[in-house]
Design a protein around this motif. Structure first.
Motif, PDB file in Angstrom:
ATOM      1  N   MET A 161       0.809  -1.198   0.000  1.00 18.98           N
ATOM      2  CA  MET A 161       0.000   0.000   0.000  1.00 18.98           C
ATOM      3  C   MET A 161       0.851   1.259   0.000  1.00 18.98           C
ATOM      4  SD  MET A 161      -3.101  -0.599  -0.218  1.00 18.98           S
ATOM      5  CE  MET A 161      -4.533  -1.480   0.199  1.00 18.98           C
ATOM      6  N   THR A 162       2.101   1.150   0.371  1.00 17.31           N
ATOM      7  CA  THR A 162       2.979   2.318   0.370  1.00 17.31           C
ATOM      8  C   THR A 162       3.211   2.819  -1.053  1.00 17.31           C
ATOM      9  OG1 THR A 162       4.071   1.422   2.308  1.00 17.31           O
ATOM     10  CG2 THR A 162       5.193   3.200   1.165  1.00 17.31           C
ATOM     11  N   VAL A 163       3.282   1.905  -2.008  1.00 16.03           N
ATOM     12  CA  VAL A 163       3.469   2.295  -3.400  1.00 16.03           C
ATOM     13  C   VAL A 163       2.256   3.081  -3.890  1.00 16.03           C
ATOM     14  CG1 VAL A 163       3.780   1.429  -5.740  1.00 16.03           C
ATOM     15  CG2 VAL A 163       4.963   0.317  -3.844  1.00 16.03           C
ATOM     16  N   LEU A 164       1.054   2.615  -3.552  1.00 18.46           N
ATOM     17  CA  LEU A 164      -0.165   3.318  -3.943  1.00 18.46           C
ATOM     18  C   LEU A 164      -0.221   4.705  -3.308  1.00 18.46           C
ATOM     19  CD1 LEU A 164      -2.840   3.184  -5.466  1.00 18.46           C
ATOM     20  CD2 LEU A 164      -3.856   2.214  -3.410  1.00 18.46           C
ATOM     21  N   ASN A 165       0.192   4.800  -2.070  1.00 24.93           N
ATOM     22  CA  ASN A 165       0.218   6.089  -1.378  1.00 24.93           C
ATOM     23  C   ASN A 165       1.188   7.044  -2.070  1.00 24.93           C
ATOM     24  OD1 ASN A 165      -0.186   8.103   0.440  1.00 24.93           O
ATOM     25  ND2 ASN A 165       0.971   7.152   2.090  1.00 24.93           N
ATOM     26  N   THR A 166       2.335   6.546  -2.476  1.00 24.11           N
ATOM     27  CA  THR A 166       3.326   7.378  -3.158  1.00 24.11           C
ATOM     28  C   THR A 166       2.803   7.835  -4.523  1.00 24.11           C
ATOM     29  OG1 THR A 166       5.088   6.127  -2.066  1.00 24.11           O
ATOM     30  CG2 THR A 166       5.707   7.460  -3.968  1.00 24.11           C
ATOM     31  N   ILE A 167       2.181   6.924  -5.254  1.00 19.81           N
ATOM     32  CA  ILE A 167       1.632   7.275  -6.569  1.00 19.81           C
ATOM     33  C   ILE A 167       0.533   8.318  -6.429  1.00 19.81           C
ATOM     34  CG2 ILE A 167       0.310   6.388  -8.523  1.00 19.81           C
ATOM     35  CD1 ILE A 167       1.887   3.753  -8.191  1.00 19.81           C
ATOM     36  N   LEU A 168      -0.372   8.129  -5.471  1.00 20.13           N
ATOM     37  CA  LEU A 168      -1.442   9.094  -5.261  1.00 20.13           C
ATOM     38  C   LEU A 168      -0.908  10.460  -4.825  1.00 20.13           C
ATOM     39  CD1 LEU A 168      -4.303   7.028  -3.587  1.00 20.13           C
ATOM     40  CD2 LEU A 168      -4.262   8.037  -5.862  1.00 20.13           C
ATOM     41  N   THR A 169       0.138  10.465  -4.027  1.00 17.59           N
ATOM     42  CA  THR A 169       0.742  11.730  -3.602  1.00 17.59           C
ATOM     43  C   THR A 169       1.357  12.463  -4.785  1.00 17.59           C
ATOM     44  OG1 THR A 169       1.203  10.768  -1.423  1.00 17.59           O
ATOM     45  CG2 THR A 169       2.383  12.783  -2.015  1.00 17.59           C
ATOM     46  N   ILE A 170       2.026  11.732  -5.665  1.00 15.24           N
ATOM     47  CA  ILE A 170       2.626  12.352  -6.850  1.00 15.24           C
ATOM     48  C   ILE A 170       1.532  12.906  -7.772  1.00 15.24           C
ATOM     49  CG2 ILE A 170       3.928  11.871  -8.959  1.00 15.24           C
ATOM     50  CD1 ILE A 170       5.602   9.895  -7.263  1.00 15.24           C
ATOM     51  N   VAL A 171       0.466  12.134  -7.977  1.00 16.15           N
ATOM     52  CA  VAL A 171      -0.653  12.604  -8.802  1.00 16.15           C
ATOM     53  C   VAL A 171      -1.304  13.828  -8.153  1.00 16.15           C
ATOM     54  CG1 VAL A 171      -2.952  12.002  -9.669  1.00 16.15           C
ATOM     55  CG2 VAL A 171      -1.085  10.363  -9.838  1.00 16.15           C
ATOM     56  N   PHE A 172      -1.417  13.833  -6.833  1.00 15.41           N
ATOM     57  CA  PHE A 172      -1.986  14.955  -6.088  1.00 15.41           C
ATOM     58  C   PHE A 172      -1.162  16.228  -6.302  1.00 15.41           C
ATOM     59  CE2 PHE A 172      -2.740  17.214  -2.010  1.00 15.41           C
ATOM     60  CZ  PHE A 172      -4.107  17.306  -2.079  1.00 15.41           C
ATOM     61  N   ILE A 173       0.144  16.118  -6.258  1.00 17.18           N
ATOM     62  CA  ILE A 173       1.013  17.277  -6.464  1.00 17.18           C
ATOM     63  C   ILE A 173       0.912  17.772  -7.899  1.00 17.18           C
ATOM     64  CG2 ILE A 173       3.433  18.005  -6.534  1.00 17.18           C
ATOM     65  CD1 ILE A 173       3.880  16.093  -4.132  1.00 17.18           C
ATOM     66  N   ILE A 174       0.907  16.850  -8.848  1.00 14.57           N
ATOM     67  CA  ILE A 174       0.784  17.247 -10.258  1.00 14.57           C
ATOM     68  C   ILE A 174      -0.554  17.935 -10.513  1.00 14.57           C
ATOM     69  CG2 ILE A 174       0.579  16.350 -12.614  1.00 14.57           C
ATOM     70  CD1 ILE A 174       2.673  14.222 -11.805  1.00 14.57           C
ATOM     71  N   LEU A 175      -1.634  17.395  -9.931  1.00 17.53           N
ATOM     72  CA  LEU A 175      -2.951  18.017 -10.081  1.00 17.53           C
ATOM     73  C   LEU A 175      -2.974  19.420  -9.494  1.00 17.53           C
ATOM     74  CD1 LEU A 175      -5.672  15.308  -9.393  1.00 17.53           C
ATOM     75  CD2 LEU A 175      -5.425  16.735 -11.399  1.00 17.53           C
ATOM     76  N   SER A 176      -2.329  19.610  -8.360  1.00 18.77           N
ATOM     77  CA  SER A 176      -2.329  20.946  -7.761  1.00 18.77           C
ATOM     78  C   SER A 176      -1.606  21.947  -8.652  1.00 18.77           C
ATOM     79  CB  SER A 176      -1.710  20.915  -6.365  1.00 18.77           C
ATOM     80  OG  SER A 176      -0.348  20.545  -6.440  1.00 18.77           O
ATOM     81  N   ILE A 177      -0.528  21.530  -9.287  1.00 17.05           N
ATOM     82  CA  ILE A 177       0.190  22.422 -10.202  1.00 17.05           C
ATOM     83  C   ILE A 177      -0.649  22.705 -11.440  1.00 17.05           C
ATOM     84  CG2 ILE A 177       2.228  22.598 -11.696  1.00 17.05           C
ATOM     85  CD1 ILE A 177       3.708  20.929  -9.531  1.00 17.05           C
ATOM     86  N   VAL A 178      -1.295  21.676 -11.992  1.00 14.07           N
ATOM     87  CA  VAL A 178      -2.124  21.845 -13.187  1.00 14.07           C
ATOM     88  C   VAL A 178      -3.312  22.766 -12.897  1.00 14.07           C
ATOM     89  CG1 VAL A 178      -3.668  20.622 -14.770  1.00 14.07           C
ATOM     90  CG2 VAL A 178      -1.426  19.693 -14.266  1.00 14.07           C
ATOM     91  N   ILE A 179      -3.950  22.597 -11.744  1.00 21.15           N
ATOM     92  CA  ILE A 179      -5.077  23.455 -11.377  1.00 21.15           C
ATOM     93  C   ILE A 179      -4.619  24.904 -11.251  1.00 21.15           C
ATOM     94  CG2 ILE A 179      -6.688  24.004  -9.498  1.00 21.15           C
ATOM     95  CD1 ILE A 179      -6.952  20.977  -9.061  1.00 21.15           C
ATOM     96  N   THR A 180      -3.472  25.122 -10.652  1.00 20.23           N
ATOM     97  CA  THR A 180      -2.950  26.478 -10.522  1.00 20.23           C
ATOM     98  C   THR A 180      -2.715  27.117 -11.878  1.00 20.23           C
ATOM     99  OG1 THR A 180      -1.864  25.848  -8.444  1.00 20.23           O
ATOM    100  CG2 THR A 180      -1.102  27.867  -9.518  1.00 20.23           C
ATOM    101  N   VAL A 181      -2.120  26.379 -12.802  1.00 23.35           N
ATOM    102  CA  VAL A 181      -1.842  26.909 -14.139  1.00 23.35           C
ATOM    103  C   VAL A 181      -3.138  27.204 -14.885  1.00 23.35           C
ATOM    104  CG1 VAL A 181      -0.862  26.321 -16.387  1.00 23.35           C
ATOM    105  CG2 VAL A 181       0.428  25.846 -14.312  1.00 23.35           C
ATOM    106  N   ILE A 182      -4.113  26.302 -14.807  1.00 25.95           N
ATOM    107  CA  ILE A 182      -5.376  26.499 -15.517  1.00 25.95           C
ATOM    108  C   ILE A 182      -6.126  27.709 -14.969  1.00 25.95           C
ATOM    109  CG2 ILE A 182      -7.670  25.528 -15.908  1.00 25.95           C
ATOM    110  CD1 ILE A 182      -6.373  22.825 -16.231  1.00 25.95           C
ATOM    111  N   ILE A 183      -6.125  27.881 -13.671  1.00 17.92           N
ATOM    112  CA  ILE A 183      -6.807  29.033 -13.080  1.00 17.92           C
ATOM    113  C   ILE A 183      -6.124  30.333 -13.494  1.00 17.92           C
ATOM    114  CG2 ILE A 183      -7.282  30.205 -10.884  1.00 17.92           C
ATOM    115  CD1 ILE A 183      -7.963  27.449  -9.746  1.00 17.92           C
ATOM    116  N   LEU A 184      -4.810  30.328 -13.538  1.00 13.00           N
ATOM    117  CA  LEU A 184      -4.102  31.541 -13.948  1.00 13.00           C
ATOM    118  C   LEU A 184      -4.289  31.854 -15.426  1.00 13.00           C
ATOM    119  CD1 LEU A 184      -0.775  31.195 -11.948  1.00 13.00           C
ATOM    120  CD2 LEU A 184      -2.647  32.806 -11.542  1.00 13.00           C
ATOM    121  N   MET A 185      -4.601  30.854 -16.239  1.00 11.68           N
ATOM    122  CA  MET A 185      -4.825  31.073 -17.666  1.00 11.68           C
ATOM    123  C   MET A 185      -6.200  31.671 -17.953  1.00 11.68           C
ATOM    124  SD  MET A 185      -3.161  27.644 -19.315  1.00 11.68           S
ATOM    125  CE  MET A 185      -3.927  27.923 -20.888  1.00 11.68           C
ATOM    126  N   GLN A 186      -7.128  31.556 -17.015  1.00 12.61           N
ATOM    127  CA  GLN A 186      -8.478  32.035 -17.252  1.00 12.61           C
ATOM    128  C   GLN A 186      -8.546  33.559 -17.182  1.00 12.61           C
ATOM    129  OE1 GLN A 186     -11.235  30.113 -14.644  1.00 12.61           O
ATOM    130  NE2 GLN A 186     -10.612  28.070 -15.296  1.00 12.61           N
TER     131      GLN A 186
END
Length: 79
Positions: free
Chosen positions: A1-26
């Motif tokens: 389960m540690t691998v799944l936690n690490t993958i979800l954390t990485i996806v979470f960080i990438i999503l936060s960056i993508v959301i920030t960029v998309i909001i700034l583009m609006q």
């Protein structure tokens, strides 16, 4: 389960960056002085859902929902 936690954390960080960029583009919601003369009723103003701005709004909603779901899953603490 540690691998799944690490993958979800990485996806979470990438999503936060993508959301920030998309909001700034609006664009801002204020119409400025063009609203006084009626410039807001142009073709692009009426068809905003089909434009790039409409697509950015839809992407923002989708990514925020994913962000919240992953945040809840990571917060469960079952790992």
């Amino acid at each position: 389960m540690t691998v799944l936690n690490t993958i979800l954390t990485i996806v979470f960080i990438i999503l936060s960056i993508v959301i920030t960029v998309i909001i700034l583009m609006q664009e801002g919601k204020s119409a400025g002085l063009g609203a006084i003369a009626g410039a807001a009723d142009t073709y692009w103003g009426k068809n905003k859902g089909r434009s790039m701005e409409g697509m950015l709004v839809k992407l923002t909603r989708i990514f925020v929902i994913l962000f919240l779901v992953i945040a809840m899953v990571l917060n469960l603490g079952i790992w």
